[in-house]
Design a protein around this motif. Sequence first.
Motif, PDB file in Angstrom:
ATOM      1  N   TRP B  46      -0.055   8.304  13.163  1.00 23.19           N
ATOM      2  CA  TRP B  46       0.235   7.125  12.352  1.00 23.19           C
ATOM      3  C   TRP B  46      -0.792   6.059  12.705  1.00 23.19           C
ATOM      4  O   TRP B  46      -1.186   5.928  13.872  1.00 23.19           O
ATOM      5  CB  TRP B  46       1.626   6.580  12.668  1.00 23.19           C
ATOM      6  N   PHE B  47      -1.222   5.303  11.710  1.00 23.43           N
ATOM      7  CA  PHE B  47      -2.200   4.250  11.944  1.00 23.43           C
ATOM      8  C   PHE B  47      -1.762   2.966  11.253  1.00 23.43           C
ATOM      9  O   PHE B  47      -0.820   2.955  10.455  1.00 23.43           O
ATOM     10  CB  PHE B  47      -3.583   4.669  11.425  1.00 23.43           C
ATOM     11  N   PHE B  48      -2.518   1.896  11.569  1.00 23.99           N
ATOM     12  CA  PHE B  48      -2.300   0.641  10.863  1.00 23.99           C
ATOM     13  C   PHE B  48      -3.542   0.376  10.014  1.00 23.99           C
ATOM     14  O   PHE B  48      -4.653   0.333  10.532  1.00 23.99           O
ATOM     15  CB  PHE B  48      -2.068  -0.512  11.833  1.00 23.99           C
ATOM     16  N   SER B  49      -3.323   0.207   8.719  1.00 20.81           N
ATOM     17  CA  SER B  49      -4.437  -0.075   7.821  1.00 20.81           C
ATOM     18  C   SER B  49      -4.727  -1.569   7.803  1.00 20.81           C
ATOM     19  O   SER B  49      -3.875  -2.370   7.426  1.00 20.81           O
ATOM     20  CB  SER B  49      -4.116   0.404   6.404  1.00 20.81           C
ATOM     21  N   ARG B  50      -5.944  -1.939   8.226  1.00 18.95           N
ATOM     22  CA  ARG B  50      -6.328  -3.356   8.242  1.00 18.95           C
ATOM     23  C   ARG B  50      -6.516  -3.872   6.825  1.00 18.95           C
ATOM     24  O   ARG B  50      -6.286  -5.030   6.525  1.00 18.95           O
ATOM     25  CB  ARG B  50      -7.622  -3.525   9.045  1.00 18.95           C
ATOM     26  N   ARG B  51      -6.937  -2.980   5.925  1.00 20.33           N
ATOM     27  CA  ARG B  51      -7.189  -3.392   4.545  1.00 20.33           C
ATOM     28  C   ARG B  51      -5.880  -3.573   3.779  1.00 20.33           C
ATOM     29  O   ARG B  51      -5.657  -4.564   3.099  1.00 20.33           O
ATOM     30  CB  ARG B  51      -8.074  -2.341   3.854  1.00 20.33           C
ATOM     31  N   ARG B  52      -4.997  -2.600   3.933  1.00 20.87           N
ATOM     32  CA  ARG B  52      -3.731  -2.643   3.186  1.00 20.87           C
ATOM     33  C   ARG B  52      -2.622  -3.342   3.958  1.00 20.87           C
ATOM     34  O   ARG B  52      -1.543  -3.590   3.437  1.00 20.87           O
ATOM     35  CB  ARG B  52      -3.315  -1.211   2.833  1.00 20.87           C
ATOM     36  N   ASN B  53      -2.899  -3.619   5.254  1.00 16.53           N
ATOM     37  CA  ASN B  53      -1.945  -4.345   6.087  1.00 16.53           C
ATOM     38  C   ASN B  53      -0.589  -3.631   6.196  1.00 16.53           C
ATOM     39  O   ASN B  53       0.472  -4.242   6.046  1.00 16.53           O
ATOM     40  CB  ASN B  53      -1.763  -5.776   5.543  1.00 16.53           C
ATOM     41  N   CYS B  54      -0.662  -2.332   6.419  1.00 17.58           N
ATOM     42  CA  CYS B  54       0.582  -1.566   6.538  1.00 17.58           C
ATOM     43  C   CYS B  54       0.366  -0.325   7.396  1.00 17.58           C
ATOM     44  O   CYS B  54      -0.757   0.090   7.641  1.00 17.58           O
ATOM     45  CB  CYS B  54       1.080  -1.145   5.153  1.00 17.58           C
ATOM     46  N   LEU B  55       1.473   0.239   7.846  1.00 10.37           N
ATOM     47  CA  LEU B  55       1.437   1.502   8.576  1.00 10.37           C
ATOM     48  C   LEU B  55       1.237   2.645   7.603  1.00 10.37           C
ATOM     49  O   LEU B  55       1.693   2.593   6.463  1.00 10.37           O
ATOM     50  CB  LEU B  55       2.766   1.726   9.309  1.00 10.37           C
TER      51      LEU B  55
END
Lengths: 122, 122
Positions: B46-55
């Motif tokens: 699982w990651f955190f998307s900096r662009r979409r601001n979500c997991l």
Amino acid sequence: MTEEIRFDENGLVPAVVQDYKSGRVLMVAYMNAEALQRTRETGQTWFFSRRRNCLWMKGETSGHRQKVKQMMYDCDRDALLILVEQTGAACHTGHYSCFYQDLEGNEVENKLVDPALMYATG
Amino acid sequence: MTEEIRFDENGLVPAVVQDYKSGRVLMVAYMNAEALQRTRETGQTWFFSRRRNCLWMKGETSGHRQKVKQMMYDCDRDALLILVEQTGAACHTGHYSCFYQDLEGNEVENKLVDPALMYATG
């Protein structure tokens, strides 16, 4: 090309350094445009230290240099992968790789050299 | 331990994902504390998307998941190395690795799958 690399708001891009022979991931460090340029010009890895706020050449004091074999960027152009020929240990602790501990804190790799000897002078 | 990881000022830590069999570095992405916790609980990345601001869970839409084999942190505790069993292609472009171009822009790796098929619905 350097101008296509997407540096972050601090002008940095993370660089994953991997041993081209063993495939072991050795470290993650950061490059600014000048570190990247010096790396390309010299064939040795240069990084930007966020803590010390300066450029540094890997192995400058320890002699444990990294000779660049291949440099790649990723699909987003915001990360670098650098294949190197590593002399000695990549980690300042004397471990071959900086990734020598699992998340439980167990050492998954023994020290390659005594760190006291890596930075000994004279 | 998670509490020992040094997240940056945005609460993120870079994670290098490597294929545990081939040794190929597949991608660099970012985790916050929750992404790291979910990764450890589920055994999938699982990651955190900096662009979409979500997991996001790797492979959630494409099916190209990553089964975690081992997780390590580095000497500074501000980077992660995750060994995985990769299903299909790691890159959204259809390449096995996101690092498929050298700095001259040459493709060093062919596409593994057609990206149109990776995200096809129904």
